[in-house]
Design a protein around this motif. Structure first.
Motif, PDB file in Angstrom:
ATOM      1  N   UNK A 207      53.236  33.079  45.994  1.00 58.85           N
ATOM      2  CA  UNK A 207      53.057  32.360  44.725  1.00 58.85           C
ATOM      3  C   UNK A 207      51.615  32.464  44.238  1.00 58.85           C
ATOM      4  N   UNK A 208      50.681  32.132  45.121  1.00 56.57           N
ATOM      5  CA  UNK A 208      49.272  32.175  44.735  1.00 56.57           C
ATOM      6  C   UNK A 208      48.788  33.617  44.576  1.00 56.57           C
ATOM      7  N   UNK A 209      49.362  34.526  45.359  1.00 58.93           N
ATOM      8  CA  UNK A 209      48.981  35.924  45.249  1.00 58.93           C
ATOM      9  C   UNK A 209      49.380  36.522  43.913  1.00 58.93           C
ATOM     10  N   UNK A 210      50.608  36.238  43.465  1.00 63.03           N
ATOM     11  CA  UNK A 210      51.040  36.737  42.164  1.00 63.03           C
ATOM     12  C   UNK A 210      50.195  36.142  41.039  1.00 63.03           C
ATOM     13  N   UNK A 211      49.875  34.884  41.163  1.00 65.07           N
ATOM     14  CA  UNK A 211      49.024  34.237  40.165  1.00 65.07           C
ATOM     15  C   UNK A 211      47.667  34.922  40.095  1.00 65.07           C
ATOM     16  N   UNK A 212      47.103  35.224  41.268  1.00 63.94           N
ATOM     17  CA  UNK A 212      45.785  35.862  41.308  1.00 63.94           C
ATOM     18  C   UNK A 212      45.833  37.288  40.767  1.00 63.94           C
ATOM     19  N   UNK A 213      46.872  38.048  41.119  1.00 69.34           N
ATOM     20  CA  UNK A 213      46.976  39.418  40.626  1.00 69.34           C
ATOM     21  C   UNK A 213      47.047  39.443  39.102  1.00 69.34           C
ATOM     22  N   UNK A 214      47.764  38.493  38.547  1.00 70.40           N
ATOM     23  CA  UNK A 214      47.859  38.379  37.087  1.00 70.40           C
ATOM     24  C   UNK A 214      46.486  38.061  36.501  1.00 70.40           C
ATOM     25  N   UNK A 215      45.765  37.150  37.147  1.00 64.88           N
ATOM     26  CA  UNK A 215      44.470  36.708  36.614  1.00 64.88           C
ATOM     27  C   UNK A 215      43.431  37.825  36.624  1.00 64.88           C
ATOM     28  N   UNK A 216      43.432  38.664  37.663  1.00 58.45           N
ATOM     29  CA  UNK A 216      42.373  39.669  37.784  1.00 58.45           C
ATOM     30  C   UNK A 216      42.697  40.981  37.070  1.00 58.45           C
ATOM     31  N   UNK A 217      43.899  41.084  36.505  1.00 56.43           N
ATOM     32  CA  UNK A 217      44.337  42.358  35.918  1.00 56.43           C
ATOM     33  C   UNK A 217      43.369  42.897  34.868  1.00 56.43           C
ATOM     34  N   UNK A 218      42.769  42.024  34.091  1.00 55.68           N
ATOM     35  CA  UNK A 218      41.872  42.487  33.028  1.00 55.68           C
ATOM     36  C   UNK A 218      40.398  42.180  33.322  1.00 55.68           C
ATOM     37  N   UNK A 219      40.091  41.801  34.563  1.00 60.90           N
ATOM     38  CA  UNK A 219      38.711  41.480  34.928  1.00 60.90           C
ATOM     39  C   UNK A 219      37.946  42.732  35.355  1.00 60.90           C
ATOM     40  N   UNK A 220      36.639  42.677  35.210  1.00 64.45           N
ATOM     41  CA  UNK A 220      35.776  43.695  35.806  1.00 64.45           C
ATOM     42  C   UNK A 220      35.754  43.471  37.319  1.00 64.45           C
ATOM     43  N   UNK A 221      35.206  44.429  38.053  1.00 68.22           N
ATOM     44  CA  UNK A 221      35.120  44.255  39.509  1.00 68.22           C
ATOM     45  C   UNK A 221      34.321  43.009  39.862  1.00 68.22           C
ATOM     46  N   UNK A 222      33.183  42.823  39.225  1.00 70.57           N
ATOM     47  CA  UNK A 222      32.339  41.670  39.569  1.00 70.57           C
ATOM     48  C   UNK A 222      33.057  40.352  39.301  1.00 70.57           C
ATOM     49  N   UNK A 223      33.779  40.286  38.188  1.00 71.12           N
ATOM     50  CA  UNK A 223      34.546  39.080  37.890  1.00 71.12           C
ATOM     51  C   UNK A 223      35.678  38.895  38.895  1.00 71.12           C
ATOM     52  N   UNK A 224      36.358  39.995  39.209  1.00 71.61           N
ATOM     53  CA  UNK A 224      37.498  39.940  40.111  1.00 71.61           C
ATOM     54  C   UNK A 224      37.099  39.523  41.516  1.00 71.61           C
ATOM     55  N   UNK A 225      36.037  40.104  42.038  1.00 75.52           N
ATOM     56  CA  UNK A 225      35.650  39.794  43.422  1.00 75.52           C
ATOM     57  C   UNK A 225      35.160  38.356  43.538  1.00 75.52           C
ATOM     58  N   UNK A 226      34.507  37.851  42.501  1.00 72.70           N
ATOM     59  CA  UNK A 226      34.065  36.451  42.521  1.00 72.70           C
ATOM     60  C   UNK A 226      35.265  35.509  42.498  1.00 72.70           C
ATOM     61  N   UNK A 227      36.259  35.871  41.701  1.00 73.14           N
ATOM     62  CA  UNK A 227      37.462  35.036  41.611  1.00 73.14           C
ATOM     63  C   UNK A 227      38.247  35.075  42.916  1.00 73.14           C
ATOM     64  N   UNK A 228      38.442  36.270  43.464  1.00 68.41           N
ATOM     65  CA  UNK A 228      39.296  36.380  44.652  1.00 68.41           C
ATOM     66  C   UNK A 228      38.646  35.804  45.902  1.00 68.41           C
ATOM     67  N   UNK A 229      37.316  35.835  46.003  1.00 66.75           N
ATOM     68  CA  UNK A 229      36.696  35.239  47.187  1.00 66.75           C
ATOM     69  C   UNK A 229      36.870  33.725  47.201  1.00 66.75           C
ATOM     70  N   UNK A 230      36.946  33.124  46.018  1.00 67.47           N
ATOM     71  CA  UNK A 230      37.223  31.683  45.970  1.00 67.47           C
ATOM     72  C   UNK A 230      38.696  31.408  46.238  1.00 67.47           C
ATOM     73  N   UNK A 231      39.562  32.318  45.789  1.00 68.38           N
ATOM     74  CA  UNK A 231      40.993  32.133  45.990  1.00 68.38           C
ATOM     75  C   UNK A 231      41.398  32.223  47.458  1.00 68.38           C
ATOM     76  N   UNK A 232      40.790  33.120  48.208  1.00 63.30           N
ATOM     77  CA  UNK A 232      41.148  33.226  49.631  1.00 63.30           C
ATOM     78  C   UNK A 232      40.691  31.978  50.382  1.00 63.30           C
ATOM     79  N   UNK A 233      39.590  31.396  49.947  1.00 63.32           N
ATOM     80  CA  UNK A 233      39.130  30.160  50.584  1.00 63.32           C
ATOM     81  C   UNK A 233      40.115  29.023  50.334  1.00 63.32           C
ATOM     82  N   UNK A 234      40.629  28.938  49.088  1.00 59.24           N
ATOM     83  CA  UNK A 234      41.614  27.913  48.768  1.00 59.24           C
ATOM     84  C   UNK A 234      42.923  28.156  49.515  1.00 59.24           C
ATOM     85  N   UNK A 235      43.340  29.408  49.587  1.00 65.21           N
ATOM     86  CA  UNK A 235      44.596  29.736  50.255  1.00 65.21           C
ATOM     87  C   UNK A 235      44.543  29.374  51.736  1.00 65.21           C
TER      88      UNK A 235
END
Length: 259
Positions: A207-235
């Motif tokens: 559930x959270x993985x699909x949400x994250x994949x959707x969120x990062x689809x249009x992000x730059x690498x820097x935006x994506x990596x910042x978002x996903x490092x916080x997401x893995x901590x929450x998960x």
């Protein structure tokens, strides 16, 4: 939805959405679009549903696109509305947090290609054919492009859309539209196999993985990596993550709480 043009059925932890117009090659009309959308919403309301299966009745067609027998209705637009129902269905699918599988038992054309692209995985019978024939009737696969261009190689998308010519299941698989191509007699077994490989995994992680994949689809690498490092901590703080690690250390299958 005013008829039985779409059949919704819960089968264990899978929610099946079947377009039920085999005599019309499962063509899209207002009732079909409403029925598929209802299926997506119902699947998300059922907590124990883990996966959605989208298919078409019979073995002739998955979905042949818009119902052109009544072309006036197919292309009728309310120009006061900034959006249309088919586009809203594609939006709904992309915001889904439950995985979806397309079961393609026959022809997948035009708007049917959009339904294929809105799922996460796809399995097709080896006799299935695919195509974007809209240019043959003076229109273009506009809304389909919104999803197709992120799945298939640009040169192939250009050829499909500009020539309108069909292609077979092996070509569709090579282009990234399909996960598996199997003989028609093995289609349901392969769908069941794929469902089984999803439902034994963490529903929270998916559930959270699909949400994250959707969120990062249009992000730059820097935006994506910042978002996903916080997401893995929450998960890591979820009950599923704790159960998964505990089960691993105890060498047993996890019992997912889904939280």
């Amino acid at each position: 939805m005013t008829d039985n043009s779409v059949i919704l059925e819960k089968r264990g932890q899978a929610f099946w959405i079947a377009i039920n117009r085999p005599d019309k090659r499962n063509a899209l009309n207002a009732d079909v679009i409403a029925g598929v959308a209802k299926g997506y919403r119902d699947a998300h309301e059922e907590k124990d549903v883990r996966v959605i299966v989208l298919t078409g009745a019979g073995d002739k067609a998955f979905c042949a696109g818009a119902d052109l027998q009544n072309s006036g209705a197919a292309f009728a637009m309310d120009y006061s509305r900034p959006n249309v129902d088919y586009a809203d269905l594609l939006r709904l699918s992309q915001n889904s947090t439950k995985p979806a599988i397309a079961r393609v038992g026959g022809a997948c054309m035009a708007g049917g290609m959009g339904l294929l692209c809105m799922t996460d995985m796809a399995v097709a019978a080896d006799h299935a054919i695919f195509g974007l024939p809209e240019v043959k009737v003076g229109v273009f696969p506009m809304q389909v492009m919104s999803l197709l261009q992120s799945i298939a190689p640009p040169r192939l998308v250009n050829e499909w859309a500009l020539t309108g010519e069909p292609f077979d299941a092996r070509a569709a698989q090579a282009a990234g539209l399909l996960n598996y191509v199997v003989p028609a007699a093995e289609l349901d077994a392969k769908i069941d196999w794929l469902i089984g490989r999803i439902v034994d995994k963490s529903p929270t992680a998916i559930r959270r993985g699909k949400y994250a994949m959707r969120a990062i689809a249009s992000m730059s690498f820097d935006e994506s990596i910042a978002y996903t490092e916080s997401q893995i901590a929450l998960l890591a703080m979820t009950e599923d993550a704790k159960e998964g690690l505990k089960a691993f250390s105890e060498k047993r299958k996890p019992s997912w709480p889904g939280r």
